[in-house]
Design a protein around this motif. Structure first.
Motif, PDB file in Angstrom:
ATOM      1  N   HIS A 198     -12.980  14.607  -8.420  1.00 21.87           N
ATOM      2  CA  HIS A 198     -13.789  14.676  -9.635  1.00 21.87           C
ATOM      3  C   HIS A 198     -14.672  13.462  -9.870  1.00 21.87           C
ATOM      4  O   HIS A 198     -15.268  13.326 -10.937  1.00 21.87           O
ATOM      5  N   ALA A 199     -14.755  12.569  -8.882  1.00 22.73           N
ATOM      6  CA  ALA A 199     -15.798  11.546  -8.967  1.00 22.73           C
ATOM      7  C   ALA A 199     -17.091  12.129  -8.398  1.00 22.73           C
ATOM      8  O   ALA A 199     -18.099  11.437  -8.295  1.00 22.73           O
ATOM      9  N   GLU A 234      -2.557   1.153   8.064  1.00 25.19           N
ATOM     10  CA  GLU A 234      -2.569   0.381   6.816  1.00 25.19           C
ATOM     11  C   GLU A 234      -3.414   1.033   5.726  1.00 25.19           C
ATOM     12  O   GLU A 234      -3.444   0.554   4.593  1.00 25.19           O
ATOM     13  N   GLN A 235      -4.108   2.121   6.057  1.00 25.42           N
ATOM     14  CA  GLN A 235      -4.957   2.781   5.064  1.00 25.42           C
ATOM     15  C   GLN A 235      -4.134   3.560   4.038  1.00 25.42           C
ATOM     16  O   GLN A 235      -3.042   4.043   4.332  1.00 25.42           O
ATOM     17  N   PHE A 236      -4.708   3.719   2.851  1.00 27.57           N
ATOM     18  CA  PHE A 236      -4.075   4.462   1.764  1.00 27.57           C
ATOM     19  C   PHE A 236      -4.125   5.959   2.069  1.00 27.57           C
ATOM     20  O   PHE A 236      -5.174   6.486   2.433  1.00 27.57           O
ATOM     21  N   VAL A 237      -2.997   6.640   1.940  1.00 23.11           N
ATOM     22  CA  VAL A 237      -2.966   8.099   2.135  1.00 23.11           C
ATOM     23  C   VAL A 237      -2.997   8.768   0.768  1.00 23.11           C
ATOM     24  O   VAL A 237      -2.129   8.538  -0.070  1.00 23.11           O
ATOM     25  N   ASP A 238      -4.038   9.586   0.533  1.00 22.59           N
ATOM     26  CA  ASP A 238      -4.226  10.177  -0.791  1.00 22.59           C
ATOM     27  C   ASP A 238      -3.351  11.408  -1.030  1.00 22.59           C
ATOM     28  O   ASP A 238      -2.883  11.635  -2.135  1.00 22.59           O
ATOM     29  N   PHE A 239      -3.163  12.209   0.016  1.00 21.37           N
ATOM     30  CA  PHE A 239      -2.398  13.449  -0.143  1.00 21.37           C
ATOM     31  C   PHE A 239      -1.581  13.721   1.111  1.00 21.37           C
ATOM     32  O   PHE A 239      -1.967  13.339   2.205  1.00 21.37           O
ATOM     33  N   GLU A 240      -0.470  14.433   0.898  1.00 20.10           N
ATOM     34  CA  GLU A 240       0.303  14.950   2.026  1.00 20.10           C
ATOM     35  C   GLU A 240       0.260  16.462   1.962  1.00 20.10           C
ATOM     36  O   GLU A 240       0.609  17.051   0.933  1.00 20.10           O
ATOM     37  N   HIS A 250       8.366  15.184  -7.457  1.00 19.90           N
ATOM     38  CA  HIS A 250       7.823  14.816  -6.158  1.00 19.90           C
ATOM     39  C   HIS A 250       8.972  14.465  -5.241  1.00 19.90           C
ATOM     40  O   HIS A 250       9.938  13.832  -5.676  1.00 19.90           O
ATOM     41  N   HIS A 298      -8.269   7.115  -7.950  1.00 12.89           N
ATOM     42  CA  HIS A 298      -7.467   8.205  -8.527  1.00 12.89           C
ATOM     43  C   HIS A 298      -7.200   7.953 -10.011  1.00 12.89           C
ATOM     44  O   HIS A 298      -7.269   8.865 -10.828  1.00 12.89           O
ATOM     45  N   PHE A 333     -10.958  11.643   0.773  1.00  8.40           N
ATOM     46  CA  PHE A 333      -9.512  11.458   0.844  1.00  8.40           C
ATOM     47  C   PHE A 333      -9.000  11.329   2.273  1.00  8.40           C
ATOM     48  O   PHE A 333      -9.516  11.966   3.180  1.00  8.40           O
ATOM     49  N   ARG A 385       0.740  11.689 -10.220  1.00  8.41           N
ATOM     50  CA  ARG A 385      -0.035  12.933 -10.187  1.00  8.41           C
ATOM     51  C   ARG A 385       0.889  14.121 -10.426  1.00  8.41           C
ATOM     52  O   ARG A 385       0.583  15.011 -11.208  1.00  8.41           O
ATOM     53  N   GLU A 390       0.757   4.266  -2.836  1.00  8.05           N
ATOM     54  CA  GLU A 390       0.648   5.700  -2.512  1.00  8.05           C
ATOM     55  C   GLU A 390       1.683   6.487  -3.295  1.00  8.05           C
ATOM     56  O   GLU A 390       1.373   7.470  -3.948  1.00  8.05           O
ATOM     57  N   VAL A 394       0.823  -1.211   0.000  1.00  9.89           N
ATOM     58  CA  VAL A 394       0.000   0.000   0.000  1.00  9.89           C
ATOM     59  C   VAL A 394       0.861   1.268   0.000  1.00  9.89           C
ATOM     60  O   VAL A 394       0.520   2.258  -0.657  1.00  9.89           O
ATOM     61  N   ASP A 454       1.880  17.617  -2.418  1.00 13.97           N
ATOM     62  CA  ASP A 454       2.501  16.922  -3.560  1.00 13.97           C
ATOM     63  C   ASP A 454       3.651  17.732  -4.140  1.00 13.97           C
ATOM     64  O   ASP A 454       3.837  17.764  -5.360  1.00 13.97           O
ATOM     65  N   ARG A 501      -2.533  13.310   4.992  1.00 14.34           N
ATOM     66  CA  ARG A 501      -1.529  13.383   6.051  1.00 14.34           C
ATOM     67  C   ARG A 501      -1.127  14.844   6.228  1.00 14.34           C
ATOM     68  O   ARG A 501      -0.734  15.503   5.270  1.00 14.34           O
TER      69      ARG A 501
END
Lengths: 360, 304
Positions: free
Chosen positions: B113-114, B55-61, A318, A65, B27, A37, A30, A26, B83, B30
């Motif tokens: 955008h969903a 364990e969760q997915f992190v979409d943005f920092e 990045h 995403h 989202f 992106r 990420e 995971v 990012d 972090r």
């Protein structure tokens, strides 16, 4: 993810070897989404992972995403097509060829490279004598010359290979109108009539437009990337990889590409493009062809410095893909692009102007 | 484990090192920061937010930082990165927390955008959603705070996310942003209202945030369908009025409030049209809560 080549060029590696996605945890996913992106490659990554049937193994959030990026990219394609119809209408009476360049060309000719890609502007190429007429027609149709000061206007018109960008007053879409493919001040001055003569007509709805011949399309894209500042370096290199992979179905493609680039005086950027595309995306360039080409055009003297620079600036923007020197390398690439673009006296004039006079 | 279960020094230490992951609607974000005020405000305003599991997915920092030591003494600034992009110019250090809030809004409004991303407050009762859509300065957030105080569930005060696939509204439940006079108006609603530190003189005037009720934060996974849309307009000197808005006008007005309308193109049009099929639309002009709240109550009972 274990250290090694996959870790070093993480995004690029997954774009050319999508089956490796099976090894990602995971945290890797990420990092992949963040880097894609930043590099504007999410939609393309979606295309590749889907084609390799590995999209389904991605964590749900990563899939989301990627799906959203692919959906937005398909809407970009619709928007580009809509603008092309408007351009056709605006230019209707112009006598002379109208060539689409870069993204718009990939899009209208249905190239793989257009799938998943985002489009920021539309680039067209017209013969220099028709430039005035073309600009007038665009202004009448609502594309207004973007607000640039007198100096910038002169910079574009006298020294560069394009008009100042034109922005549509209602839709805010941006048009770049070129009359040749590299800045004349760079000292490389291929005769633009070569490009018009070799260009190919599009069919069906887009028959009004023409596109560069496959070799010229690659040469243009390569020159832009390797003589410029690598703003979206990895994205542009992936465009090149996609184009070359598609065009090389023609067994004569590589020979034609090399001969043509030598004829036009643009062999060095094309050689750089081939090497980097092979290095990062494993593009299937026949090795004897590449070695021969390299021997003739990539001088041994500064190779290490060049390779270091390209390695740095072709990383996604990045932090997870950078090291302490990446920022420095970007600065060098920026300076290099100016160095290559103008002779020293003009460069000195340009820099002193930018430094001392903010506006006029 | 919730943010409130960390002590303030523990929270600050985490923000400075590994960061703190919270859920912002679609989202997981972090947050990292070396600015003490960020820790203080988060500790109070996000107290009930669960810490997202490892364990969760992190979409943005999102990083809000005070860049250098020298800068800190001369004219302290806060910089926001997401990012490795910086969507805003640096702001005075005192505005670090509003900057984080704007940054989180930016993350959602430029990537979700969903969803149809509507500049609107969303509150829920009886399992259905009321949307308040308006231009800045119309009293949208103030009204939203009053409704939440009156027992409605907060979904969002700024960005209503309407899922494209089924028209359901996704809760975000982040703090309500209040400006200028509305800060004291909301504070006077009752003792139970918690408002963070007032940050004066930002680009939008004085700013403060109201802590969302724990029950709204706990229900962040409960989506709900819209039933009523109100375009509120606050005008202290105006006569009270409430008129039904026609679907065509409502559609045009909603396109104006939708961040990603042009991007979603036909899909966005269809989503707004579908929204208008399940929600009635009214335009309310009001000079005080006493006028607006009973009218909204009446419209709500009518709409269900």
């Amino acid at each position: 993810m274990k250290p090694g080549p996959l870790a070093r060029h993480f995004l690029a590696t997954l774009l050319c070897e999508p089956h490796l996605a099976a090894q990602l945890n995971v945290r890797d996913w990420e990092r992949l989404v963040w880097q894609a992106r930043s590099a504007e490659l999410l939609g393309q990554l979606h295309r590749v992972l889907k084609a390799a049937n590995v999209l389904v193994i991605a964590p749900e959030a990563a899939q989301q995403h990627l799906e959203v990026a692919a959906n937005i990219a398909s809407k970009h394609v619709d928007a580009v097509r809509w603008e092309l119809r408007n351009i056709r209408e605006a230019l209707g009476p112009v006598d002379g060829p109208v060539l689409l360049l870069k993204g718009a060309a990939y899009c209208a000719s249905g190239a793989q490279a257009s799938i998943g890609r985002m489009f920021n502007d539309i680039d067209i190429l017209v013969p220099k004598p028709t430039l005035g007429l073309v600009e007038g027609n665009f202004i009448r149709a609502g594309w207004l010359p973007s607000h640039v000061n007198k100096y910038d206007d002169r910079y574009y018109r006298e020294w560069m290979h394009e008009l100042p960008p034109m922005e549509h007053k209602n839709r805010s879409t941006v048009l770049d109108v070129h009359h040749t493919i590299v800045a004349p001040t760079s000292g490389i001055r291929p005769d633009p009539s070569n490009f018009f003569e070799a260009s190919l007509p599009l069919s069906g709805e887009w028959a009004f437009f023409r596109v560069l011949a496959p070799e010229d399309m690659v040469i243009h894209s390569a020159s832009h990337l390797f003589l410029d500042e690598f703003h979206k370096g990895l994205r542009d290199l992936f465009d090149l990889h996609s184009l070359m992979s598609e065009f090389s179905v023609d067994p004569m493609f590589w020979e034609k590409l090399i001969a043509r680039s030598e004829f036009l005086g643009l062999a060095v950027p094309v050689c750089d493009a081939l090497r980097q595309s092979v290095r990062l995306f494993k593009t299937k360039v026949p090795s004897d062809v590449l070695q021969n080409f390299e021997r003739r055009h990539c001088a041994a003297l500064n190779q290490r410095a060049r390779l270091w620079l390209f390695d740095q600036v072709l990383r996604p923007h990045h932090s997870s893909a950078s090291n302490a020197l990446t920022q420095f390398a970007r600065w060098i690439a920026f300076a290099r692009s100016h160095w290559l673009r103008m002779p020293v006296p003009l460069l000195a004039y340009h820099l002193s102007h930018k430094l001392l006079r903010r506006d006029d | 484990m919730k943010i409130a279960s960390l002590s303030l020094p523990q929270l600050r230490q985490r923000l400075h090192s590994t960061g703190v992951v919270i859920n912002c609607g679609p989202f997981n974000v972090r947050i990292l920061s070396n600015i003490p005020a960020i820790g203080l405000q988060l500790h109070s305003l996000y107290a009930d937010f669960p810490l997202v599991a490892e364990e969760q997915f992190v979409d943005f920092e999102v990083r809000v930082e005070s860049p250098s030591h020298i800068r800190r003494y001369l004219r302290s600034q806060a910089v926001l990165h997401c990012d490795d992009r910086s969507p805003f110019k640096p702001l005075p250090l005192a505005q670090a927390f509003p900057m984080l809030e704007w940054g989180l809004n930016w993350v959602i409004s430029s990537h979700a955008h969903a969803h149809l991303i509507v500049h609107a407050a969303a509150v829920e009762r009886n399992g259905r959603v009321l949307l308040l859509a308006a231009d800045p300065g119309s009293g949208k957030s103030t009204l939203c705070a009053a409704l939440v105080h009156a027992g409605w569930r907060l979904l969002s005060d700024e960005l209503a996310l309407i899922r494209l696939c089924d028209g359901m509204v996704q809760p975000i439940a982040r703090p309500i942003s209040l400006k200028n006079k509305s800060i004291d108006i909301v504070r006077s609603l009752g003792e139970s209202i918690v408002i963070g530190e007032v940050c004066p003189n930002t680009a939008k005037g004085d700013i403060a945030h109201m802590r969302p009720p724990a029950s709204s934060v706990a229900a962040i996974d409960l989506f709900a369908a819209p039933a009523l849309i109100v375009f509120p307009k606050f005008d202290a000197s105006a006569q009270f009025s409430c008129v039904r808005e026609g679907e065509a006008h409502a559609l045009l007005e909603l396109t104006r409030h939708t961040f990603n309308y042009a991007l979603l193109a036909g899909e966005g049009f269809d989503a707004i049209a579908q929204l208008l099929e399940c929600a009635k639309v009214f335009r309310i002009q009001y000079a005080s809560f006493d006028q607006a709240l009973p009218e909204i109550e009446r419209l709500w009972l009518d709409a269900l």
